[in-house]
Design a protein around this motif. Structure first.
Motif, PDB file in Angstrom:
ATOM      1  N   ARG A  93     -65.061 -49.674 -43.035  1.00 61.62           N
ATOM      2  CA  ARG A  93     -63.774 -49.274 -43.688  1.00 61.62           C
ATOM      3  C   ARG A  93     -62.823 -50.272 -43.803  1.00 61.62           C
ATOM      4  O   ARG A  93     -62.948 -51.418 -44.111  1.00 61.62           O
ATOM      5  CB  ARG A  93     -63.140 -48.379 -42.535  1.00 61.62           C
ATOM      6  CG  ARG A  93     -64.081 -47.084 -42.146  1.00 61.62           C
ATOM      7  CD  ARG A  93     -63.428 -45.869 -41.628  1.00 61.62           C
ATOM      8  NE  ARG A  93     -63.985 -44.879 -41.903  1.00 61.62           N
ATOM      9  CZ  ARG A  93     -63.465 -43.624 -41.828  1.00 61.62           C
ATOM     10  NH1 ARG A  93     -62.078 -43.390 -41.812  1.00 61.62           N
ATOM     11  NH2 ARG A  93     -64.349 -42.390 -42.031  1.00 61.62           N
ATOM     12  N   ASP A 107     -57.139 -51.970 -43.424  1.00 63.95           N
ATOM     13  CA  ASP A 107     -56.142 -51.314 -42.165  1.00 63.95           C
ATOM     14  C   ASP A 107     -57.346 -50.364 -41.325  1.00 63.95           C
ATOM     15  O   ASP A 107     -57.791 -49.443 -42.122  1.00 63.95           O
ATOM     16  CB  ASP A 107     -55.317 -50.566 -42.860  1.00 63.95           C
ATOM     17  CG  ASP A 107     -54.195 -49.673 -41.960  1.00 63.95           C
ATOM     18  OD1 ASP A 107     -54.307 -49.729 -40.785  1.00 63.95           O
ATOM     19  OD2 ASP A 107     -53.322 -48.950 -42.536  1.00 63.95           O
ATOM     20  N   LYS A 108     -57.332 -50.571 -39.967  1.00 61.25           N
ATOM     21  CA  LYS A 108     -58.284 -49.876 -39.498  1.00 61.25           C
ATOM     22  C   LYS A 108     -57.846 -48.628 -38.992  1.00 61.25           C
ATOM     23  O   LYS A 108     -58.632 -47.566 -38.404  1.00 61.25           O
ATOM     24  CB  LYS A 108     -58.761 -50.578 -38.278  1.00 61.25           C
ATOM     25  CG  LYS A 108     -59.495 -51.987 -38.375  1.00 61.25           C
ATOM     26  CD  LYS A 108     -60.271 -52.094 -39.589  1.00 61.25           C
ATOM     27  CE  LYS A 108     -61.502 -51.759 -39.359  1.00 61.25           C
ATOM     28  NZ  LYS A 108     -62.300 -52.264 -40.688  1.00 61.25           N
ATOM     29  N   ARG A 109     -56.576 -48.253 -39.380  1.00 64.07           N
ATOM     30  CA  ARG A 109     -56.183 -46.957 -38.870  1.00 64.07           C
ATOM     31  C   ARG A 109     -56.900 -45.696 -39.424  1.00 64.07           C
ATOM     32  O   ARG A 109     -57.448 -45.591 -40.486  1.00 64.07           O
ATOM     33  CB  ARG A 109     -54.604 -46.663 -39.295  1.00 64.07           C
ATOM     34  CG  ARG A 109     -53.824 -45.615 -38.743  1.00 64.07           C
ATOM     35  CD  ARG A 109     -52.438 -45.682 -38.889  1.00 64.07           C
ATOM     36  NE  ARG A 109     -51.601 -44.593 -38.462  1.00 64.07           N
ATOM     37  CZ  ARG A 109     -50.277 -44.369 -38.437  1.00 64.07           C
ATOM     38  NH1 ARG A 109     -49.586 -45.319 -38.799  1.00 64.07           N
ATOM     39  NH2 ARG A 109     -49.888 -43.272 -37.877  1.00 64.07           N
ATOM     40  N   GLY A 110     -56.998 -44.648 -38.534  1.00 64.94           N
ATOM     41  CA  GLY A 110     -57.606 -43.350 -39.090  1.00 64.94           C
ATOM     42  C   GLY A 110     -59.360 -43.221 -38.902  1.00 64.94           C
ATOM     43  O   GLY A 110     -59.975 -42.389 -39.751  1.00 64.94           O
ATOM     44  N   LYS A 153     -43.685 -53.018 -49.040  1.00 61.87           N
ATOM     45  CA  LYS A 153     -44.675 -52.097 -48.563  1.00 61.87           C
ATOM     46  C   LYS A 153     -45.838 -52.057 -49.395  1.00 61.87           C
ATOM     47  O   LYS A 153     -47.055 -51.593 -48.817  1.00 61.87           O
ATOM     48  CB  LYS A 153     -43.781 -50.992 -48.501  1.00 61.87           C
ATOM     49  CG  LYS A 153     -44.539 -49.601 -48.188  1.00 61.87           C
ATOM     50  CD  LYS A 153     -43.582 -48.204 -48.259  1.00 61.87           C
ATOM     51  CE  LYS A 153     -44.702 -47.178 -48.308  1.00 61.87           C
ATOM     52  NZ  LYS A 153     -44.062 -45.641 -48.626  1.00 61.87           N
ATOM     53  N   ARG A 154     -45.602 -52.168 -50.493  1.00 66.27           N
ATOM     54  CA  ARG A 154     -46.856 -52.291 -51.377  1.00 66.27           C
ATOM     55  C   ARG A 154     -47.895 -53.225 -50.873  1.00 66.27           C
ATOM     56  O   ARG A 154     -49.174 -52.857 -50.899  1.00 66.27           O
ATOM     57  CB  ARG A 154     -46.543 -52.792 -52.884  1.00 66.27           C
ATOM     58  CG  ARG A 154     -45.838 -51.468 -53.726  1.00 66.27           C
ATOM     59  CD  ARG A 154     -46.831 -50.668 -54.066  1.00 66.27           C
ATOM     60  NE  ARG A 154     -48.055 -51.176 -54.911  1.00 66.27           N
ATOM     61  CZ  ARG A 154     -47.991 -51.490 -56.354  1.00 66.27           C
ATOM     62  NH1 ARG A 154     -46.789 -51.291 -56.827  1.00 66.27           N
ATOM     63  NH2 ARG A 154     -48.996 -52.064 -56.646  1.00 66.27           N
ATOM     64  N   HIS A 213     -49.793 -52.367 -47.539  1.00 72.51           N
ATOM     65  CA  HIS A 213     -50.602 -51.310 -47.784  1.00 72.51           C
ATOM     66  C   HIS A 213     -51.985 -51.635 -48.761  1.00 72.51           C
ATOM     67  O   HIS A 213     -52.825 -50.892 -48.886  1.00 72.51           O
ATOM     68  CB  HIS A 213     -49.980 -49.816 -48.118  1.00 72.51           C
ATOM     69  CG  HIS A 213     -49.547 -49.235 -46.811  1.00 72.51           C
ATOM     70  ND1 HIS A 213     -49.975 -48.889 -45.995  1.00 72.51           N
ATOM     71  CD2 HIS A 213     -48.014 -49.284 -46.718  1.00 72.51           C
ATOM     72  CE1 HIS A 213     -49.131 -48.650 -44.992  1.00 72.51           C
ATOM     73  NE2 HIS A 213     -47.689 -48.735 -45.638  1.00 72.51           N
ATOM     74  N   VAL A 225     -54.298 -54.834 -60.314  1.00 74.50           N
ATOM     75  CA  VAL A 225     -53.818 -55.893 -59.179  1.00 74.50           C
ATOM     76  C   VAL A 225     -52.408 -55.741 -59.073  1.00 74.50           C
ATOM     77  O   VAL A 225     -51.847 -55.576 -59.968  1.00 74.50           O
ATOM     78  CB  VAL A 225     -54.306 -57.405 -59.937  1.00 74.50           C
ATOM     79  CG1 VAL A 225     -53.817 -58.218 -58.737  1.00 74.50           C
ATOM     80  CG2 VAL A 225     -55.794 -57.449 -59.804  1.00 74.50           C
ATOM     81  N   TYR A 226     -52.031 -55.980 -57.786  1.00 74.52           N
ATOM     82  CA  TYR A 226     -50.757 -55.944 -57.566  1.00 74.52           C
ATOM     83  C   TYR A 226     -50.251 -57.469 -57.389  1.00 74.52           C
ATOM     84  O   TYR A 226     -50.934 -58.038 -56.320  1.00 74.52           O
ATOM     85  CB  TYR A 226     -50.265 -55.042 -56.264  1.00 74.52           C
ATOM     86  CG  TYR A 226     -48.825 -55.106 -55.772  1.00 74.52           C
ATOM     87  CD1 TYR A 226     -47.854 -54.960 -56.828  1.00 74.52           C
ATOM     88  CD2 TYR A 226     -48.594 -55.915 -54.640  1.00 74.52           C
ATOM     89  CE1 TYR A 226     -46.601 -55.075 -56.273  1.00 74.52           C
ATOM     90  CE2 TYR A 226     -47.161 -56.027 -54.163  1.00 74.52           C
ATOM     91  CZ  TYR A 226     -46.408 -55.663 -55.003  1.00 74.52           C
ATOM     92  OH  TYR A 226     -44.932 -55.807 -54.697  1.00 74.52           O
TER      93      TYR A 226
END
Lengths: 680, 680
Positions: A60, A63-66, A540-541, A544, A570-571
């Motif tokens: 995954r 971010d391991k959340r969820g 925030k971008r 995440h 790409v950001y």
């Protein structure tokens, strides 16, 4: 600040190097629940914006959340997103939200279940099945600060020799000097850079550790010596199990030293792996580690400087008891008449022979002289093997770093060796998984790592291998590895091998710089790959972003991981310079502004982004890490203010290199160019 | 222009409705090779920029280039990217490059292997294993033209009743009136819109087709009648196999009509599925289809208006022969002593009992009175069942459309029913796969389709279900379906059910417009979902876009399919208006310019993009499709020039609706607003 809270009677794990006194007060932040069966549950409410980094080697996102994960070292051959465990257990997570920055480390050698917003999106619920563990809370002002504090708690990351940053070709099936020579020649003839070839299990006699086939390798020492003249090293595999065979030295000496894990009745625990029925060294004992570590000596004396340790979860193909149980179950079904449920169950019975929980409960370790059932300390096994090997290396040659990477691991093992990212598949989703796993492995201390480029299982396509290599250019371990019976996966097998060669050439041009970045990160207890949140915690971008990584000092990678893509989005969290590589000598330099961008990237192209006033160093390149000239560089970067780049260089093998004395402080002088040549 | 080329002796497939004379010249464009074993290979050099659309129900991207696929209808429960077949075979592809626009259709009921740039990236190599087939080449000036020509060759897409566009709740395990009532109430109490509930296999007596449990459903007719007062329809499942049981009507009548597939010795072929040992109707025979179609009559008479046909690849859990073979293999291994290869082989032996090729070669169909071994016509089986059902419906009620969707399919079946996208998992990658499959299904004629929202196998999380629903808002079939023993998946089970309810509310507000778009596409032989290349063939970015779809007349969707994403990147090939939905009444309207954009999309939000001078119609909404007011709309769009929207409305059930007379031409008057209210 690190605080330790102790629960029950924790078993020693060798994970921590700083002994902290246990806090006497209650564990803050977390709800605590005793479940009546000995297990302990820690729970935490999650902020809607909370991100959870950590867990090291896991499927995954960054971010391991969820999802619900389990710490249970597993030989699992199908890393889909519903898998909950891989080969290593890395019980460290960092909770990060606008209201919280908190590291949580569970020093627990048994099974731990991590519900990180699975049952309820706003709850983390973490359960130690034994309830015997040390819990560490780490509070610092920054994510990087937490990462550093954790490393200082658990010790400095393993340092590989410099040649291990070269390209490594591997395949399950290489079985002789002749075959290895032809693979090497095929690289050299085409000028595909190469530093090492791996020897998978087929080099051994009947898959027995520390043997090699006398016909296929009549003089291993001379073979390795000759190859070194061509700057090539051999990297043989060693497995965990020792074949039960009287007259086979390692078995006899292991028996003599009573080195093997025992069943409850005191007899050796036996289960089959590659060589058939094997015993399993009790790596938790110091004397066993010493015995096992010394078994590497004949190979070391033959000039071998690198090893990979495998099957050390430990993987168990079957036990006599398990096979008997399965056939008994089959007999019951057969006599009772089959239906759809029993045919499915039969399938489960026979596929469940391997890595069966009953087997993991059948044997014992000696911990401080007392028997401890394996499942309570399961996750330590691979780390114990790594430690045994590393200690053996240090006894054999205290002055040189040797290459070691393992499949199974536990926090603490990061001090003794690297790991590869496991037996992945030739899947595009596994290219993405490899990318996403990197920063979490780094966070947990595993800096020397990389995935099986091209994918181990399943059949690769040339575009997939090319995109895998484009990620591999940046990973410390850059190994192309594939399984028996899959499509041939050496670069030279493909129509577009020249593209791939050019991609590897970029690695070699970057190698001195990458080595410098790696060594600085390791010696400073920092990370080589970091989530964007580490430098842009208020963006925030960036926080995440799940498919871009910060690399070293001021760089960012963003590989293509989609088939048939003509580029990717790409950001950029700030202005950066894009280097769009096609080869070490053919690249575009494109200054880009902070924000969202689409980047055209043909199959031959991959980007590296460089922040302003940071620099990337390209050396003239070469076909072996030993032939690179690390005194002449093309320095790429937008230099607007005076600065310095600290270039780390050393002999590539010293065991305790001194950071400061190995740094060359290179002045970065503002100019209007995007690249310039230097000597240093 | 369509040309037919005939090879060998093609078997009838019912796929084509326009009989074309076979060309007498050689097949152009393709290299042709006879392989000596009867198989025929067609090869084509690919342009570096070539994109390949098609293959309908298949894993991987919208562009199928770069993998090897097989047309072989398979009950495969793990749709990873290395899978080569799913439940349907749709042998139609379109090659599209700057130098070529060419449709290729292979009317072949047996196995076809599609190497679309796998072995060599610049070669398509397609092999018909039987060598008996019709090859159609379609040349038109546009992609849409090719799609339309293909539909005109293969016939108009199935038209479902309008209520089938409502939200459908389904789960394997619902076993009684009481349970269904409680599921329905839980929706109605929370104002979660709902039009139907599915009944999976548990409604039957011992899983026997066309039976229902008398205790659990004491008066099915009355139950359905009561539910219809609440605008709810029941949608029961029917499987392919008929249980071998004397006294069970469908078996007795099937036996009396000699309706079942036979083994070589003339006896019925028997294999086990849910009810245990079953016979398999020979759907290739007209008389068998008539018999089978009439078996639906008792359920139709009970007021049922919709069915789903399952297990019709056909899936075979095991045969007596297969079980005996497996146990014999196990005995051989047992007596010989196990090793790692034999334990793995045992696992394969028992997992290979299901859907075994030996079984598929054990039985025969009658084609034009002659026996044809099943494997030669394997891919027709599900289509034959769909046809039997549809023909039965038409006999029972010639004036009304009934709902029918199938698991297995073949081109031609698109005229008789819809399909669902198969037994997916609760994986984020399967959300993406569902998106990518849609345009290729549409291209092959399957317009009424959708995936199991939330995922069938594995355990869902609430964020995954919410993101699945956000895709489902736009798919004609909007069904939440999950497997027994997985986590409960009804919307109301989750903390964030209100978000999900609001998402479904958007579907209902859009339903009259979506229905209008669907019906126009079906009646005009067009596609509802199209790859961006269909409207922007000269825009390289658009052509290679793999995660956005054109929807209907002038819209585009771009769902979020990444866990923990705070939004996504979108490419706009022209200026568009973004509707960022949170509910039917809460949305942002954001005009956006052509180009690359990052869109913030919280978990509650999802976008719909509307081209300039196109409009989306939102009705006031409601909790059932039957309660929607399709005369009052909020019309959303940037209207700069005068135009017209043709709103299709009908009674929702007519069998042969007339397109033109059902259109209301709504004038779109330029204004400076982004939305306005209309009555029509």
């Amino acid at each position: 600040m690190i605080c330790r809270y102790s629960f029950g009677t924790p078993l020693p794990t060798d994970a921590v190097v700083r002994k902290l006194p246990a806090e006497t007060g209650a564990l803050p932040f977390f709800g605590l629940q005793e479940n009546g069966d000995g297990s302990l549950t820690f729970s935490l409410s999650l902020h809607p914006e909370e991100v959870i980094f950590g867990l090291g080697q896991m499927v995954r996102g960054i971010d391991k959340r969820g999802h619900r994960y389990e710490s249970w070292n597993s030989d699992v051959f199908n890393h889909t997103e519903s898998v909950s465990s891989l080969y290593g257990s890395h019980n460290f997570v960092v909770f990060f939200s606008p209201e919280r920055l908190l590291g949580l480390y569970l020093d627990d050698p048994g099974r731990v279940v991590w519900d990180l917003g699975y049952e309820h999106r706003d709850q983390a619920v973490i359960t130690s099945l034994s309830g015997n563990l040390d819990v560490y809370l780490i509070r610092e002002n920054t994510l990087a600060g937490i990462a550093k504090a954790f490393r200082q708690l658990t010790g400095r990351s393993y340092l590989p020799p410099r040649w291990a940053f070269g390209y490594i070709q591997s395949r399950w099936g290489y079985a002789s000097e002749e075959e290895l020579r032809s693979v090497i020649s095929a690289h050299r003839e085409r000028h595909i850079p190469l530093d090492a070839v791996c020897m998978d299990i087929d080099y051994m006699v009947d898959f027995k550790n520390f043997t090699w086939k006398p016909d296929a390798f009549p003089d291993l020492k001379q073979f390795q010596q000759k190859l070194k003249e061509d700057h090539i090293r051999l990297v043989p595999i060693i497995d965990a199990g020792i074949k039960v065979e009287e007259g086979y030295g390692p078995y006899d000496s292991g028996e003599a030293g009573d080195c093997f894990c025992k069943k409850e009745d005191g007899s050796n625990f036996v289960a089959a792996v590659w060589p058939g029925r094997c015993c399993f060294p009790d790596f938790l004992r110091e004397d066993v580690r010493r015995w096992f570590g010394d078994l590497y000596r004949p190979l070391l004396e033959a000039g071998i400087e690198g090893f990979w340790n495998d099957m050390n979860e430990p993987a168990l193909f079957y036990s006599d008891e398990g096979v008997a149980d399965a056939f008994a179950a089959a007999d019951r079904i057969r006599s009772g008449g089959v239906d759809y449920e029993t045919t499915w169950w039969l399938k489960d019975v026979f596929s469940g022979i391997a890595n069966n929980m009953d087997d993991y409960r059948r044997f014992y370790h000696l911990v401080d002289g007392k028997p401890v059932r394996h499942d309570l300390v399961h996750n330590l096994y691979g780390a114990g093997m790594t430690r045994a090997t590393a200690e053996g290396f240090r006894r054999f040659d205290p002055d040189h770093r040797l290459l070691l990477f393992s499949r199974s691991s536990f926090i603490g093992a990061h001090r003794n060796g690297g790991i590869w990212q496991g037996d992945n598949f030739s899947w595009w989703s596994h290219l993405k998984m490899a990318l996403q796993m990197l920063p979490n492995l780094n966070l947990c201390g595993f800096l020397f790592t990389g995935c099986d480029l091209g994918g181990f299982g399943c059949n690769v396509t040339e575009d997939l291998l090319e995109r895998f290599l484009q990620l591999g250019v940046f990973t410390p371990l850059m190994r192309n590895h594939s399984a028996l019976h899959t499509r041939d996966q050496e670069i030279y097998r493909f129509d577009t091998w020249e593209l791939m060669r050019d991609t590897v050439s970029v690695r070699y041009a970057l190698l001195p710089w990458l080595y410098s970045e790696f060594m600085k990160a390791a010696l400073r207890d920092e990370m080589l790959f970091r989530p964007l949140a580490f430098e842009y915690p208020d963006d925030k971008r960036a926080v995440h972003t799940q498919d871009q990584l910060l690399l070293g000092d001021g760089c960012m990678i963003a590989p293509v991981y989609e088939q048939n893509a003509s580029g990717r989005f790409v950001y950029l969290p700030e202005d950066m310079l894009m280097i769009r590589f096609r080869s070490a000598h053919d690249y575009d330099l494109v200054p880009m502004e902070k924000g969202s961008h689409w980047i055209d990237l043909s199959l031959a192209e991959f980007p590296l982004f460089v922040k302003k006033n940071r620099a990337v160093f390209l050396c003239p390149g070469g076909e072996s890490s030993e032939l690179l000239d690390d005194t002449r560089f093309t320095v790429i970067g937008q230099l607007e203010i005076p600065g310095t780049y600290d270039l780390y260089r050393d002999d590539g093998t010293s065991v305790s290199p001194d950071l400061e004395s190995n740094l060359t402080h290179i002045r970065l002088v503002p100019d209007n160019a995007l690249k310039r040549e230097i000597q240093c």
